[in-house]
Design a protein around this motif. Structure first.
Motif, PDB file in Angstrom:
ATOM      1  N   LYS A 135      75.930 119.603 105.203  1.00 12.22           N
ATOM      2  CA  LYS A 135      75.378 119.343 103.865  1.00 12.22           C
ATOM      3  C   LYS A 135      76.144 118.249 103.127  1.00 12.22           C
ATOM      4  O   LYS A 135      75.595 117.580 102.279  1.00 12.22           O
ATOM      5  CB  LYS A 135      75.398 120.628 103.027  1.00 12.22           C
ATOM      6  CG  LYS A 135      74.640 121.773 103.639  1.00 12.22           C
ATOM      7  CD  LYS A 135      73.155 121.571 103.513  1.00 12.22           C
ATOM      8  CE  LYS A 135      72.422 122.806 103.976  1.00 12.22           C
ATOM      9  NZ  LYS A 135      71.568 122.570 105.102  1.00 12.22           N
ATOM     10  N   ASP A 139      81.900 120.097 104.395  1.00 12.34           N
ATOM     11  CA  ASP A 139      81.601 120.773 105.654  1.00 12.34           C
ATOM     12  C   ASP A 139      82.352 120.167 106.831  1.00 12.34           C
ATOM     13  O   ASP A 139      82.317 120.699 107.933  1.00 12.34           O
ATOM     14  CB  ASP A 139      80.094 120.707 105.944  1.00 12.34           C
ATOM     15  CG  ASP A 139      79.273 121.528 104.957  1.00 12.34           C
ATOM     16  OD1 ASP A 139      79.844 122.402 104.278  1.00 12.34           O
ATOM     17  OD2 ASP A 139      78.058 121.289 104.873  1.00 12.34           O
ATOM     18  N   ARG A 161      77.034 111.609 105.782  1.00 11.50           N
ATOM     19  CA  ARG A 161      77.432 112.957 105.378  1.00 11.50           C
ATOM     20  C   ARG A 161      78.936 113.025 105.056  1.00 11.50           C
ATOM     21  O   ARG A 161      79.388 113.974 104.437  1.00 11.50           O
ATOM     22  CB  ARG A 161      77.110 113.972 106.472  1.00 11.50           C
ATOM     23  CG  ARG A 161      75.661 114.019 106.936  1.00 11.50           C
ATOM     24  CD  ARG A 161      74.783 114.817 105.988  1.00 11.50           C
ATOM     25  NE  ARG A 161      73.593 115.375 106.584  1.00 11.50           N
ATOM     26  CZ  ARG A 161      72.455 114.727 106.803  1.00 11.50           C
ATOM     27  NH1 ARG A 161      72.374 113.447 106.549  1.00 11.50           N
ATOM     28  NH2 ARG A 161      71.405 115.339 107.285  1.00 11.50           N
TER      29      ARG A 161
END
Length: 195
Positions: A135, A139, A161
């Protein structure tokens, strides 16, 4: 550091003035972050990858001088060709066209080091990450990215990300499956800011 592998091909392509005829993926590789890109074309390398074989050749160019500490950040939509480029890169660094290179989508990371002799003089290990399921940057904590960035040549699919955790010294590769202009696929390598 990764643009050193592309300096010769860049000069050859610039001299040739050739343009491809076949439809292709559009690949854009830049050593600067997308926000720092400009419309200045000085120092830009354009390669064409109209086939999977051509994409493999681009990966081989990138892998030709792979070193520990190199980071390739791959960007593009699902199915654009990030995994194909990654597979070819790993095989080129390993010097083995038969190395099994599965997508690390569910494992998040695959490590390739069987080709290493244990010394720093040979080809580097390759750490291949696929961050699609993450996400955001938080993470990534369990992946040991900093160690990989220092000790291996790292390939990162869905690198956006990472957010601010993306290393400053890296090569960003943008892959777009859509055709460009008359159907030509393009790879552009740009100099990083400050070089």
């Amino acid at each position: 550091p990764l643009t050193r592998a592309l300096a010769g091909p860049a000069r050859a392509l610039a001299r040739s003035g050739r343009s491809p005829r076949a439809p292709a993926r559009r690949l854009v590789a830049t050593a600067s972050a997308p926000s720092s890109s400009s419309s200045n074309d000085e120092g830009v390398l354009v390669l064409f990858a109209p086939t999977l074989r051509a994409t493999e050749r681009v990966a081989a160019l990138l892998a030709a001088d792979a070193r520990r500490g190199d980071v390739l950040c791959l960007h593009g939509e699902v199915g654009a060709g990030k995994s194909a480029l990654s597979r070819a890169y790993v095989r080129a660094v390993a010097g083995d066209p038969h190395v099994d290179v599965p997508s690390p989508t569910f494992l998040l990371q695959q490590v390739y080091d069987d080709h290493c002799d244990g010394d720093d003089a040979g080809p580097p290990p390759v750490h291949h990450f696929d961050l699609y399921r993450l996400k955001g940057p938080g993470d990534c904590d369990r992946l040991g990215l900093e160690e990989s960035f220092a000790t291996a040549s790292s390939l990162i699919e869905w690198a956006e990300r990472l957010g601010e955790r993306c290393p400053g010294e890296r090569l960003d590769v943008y892959i777009d499956a859509a055709a460009v202009g008359d159907g030509a696929g393009v790879v552009v390598v740009d100099e990083p800011p400050g070089e």
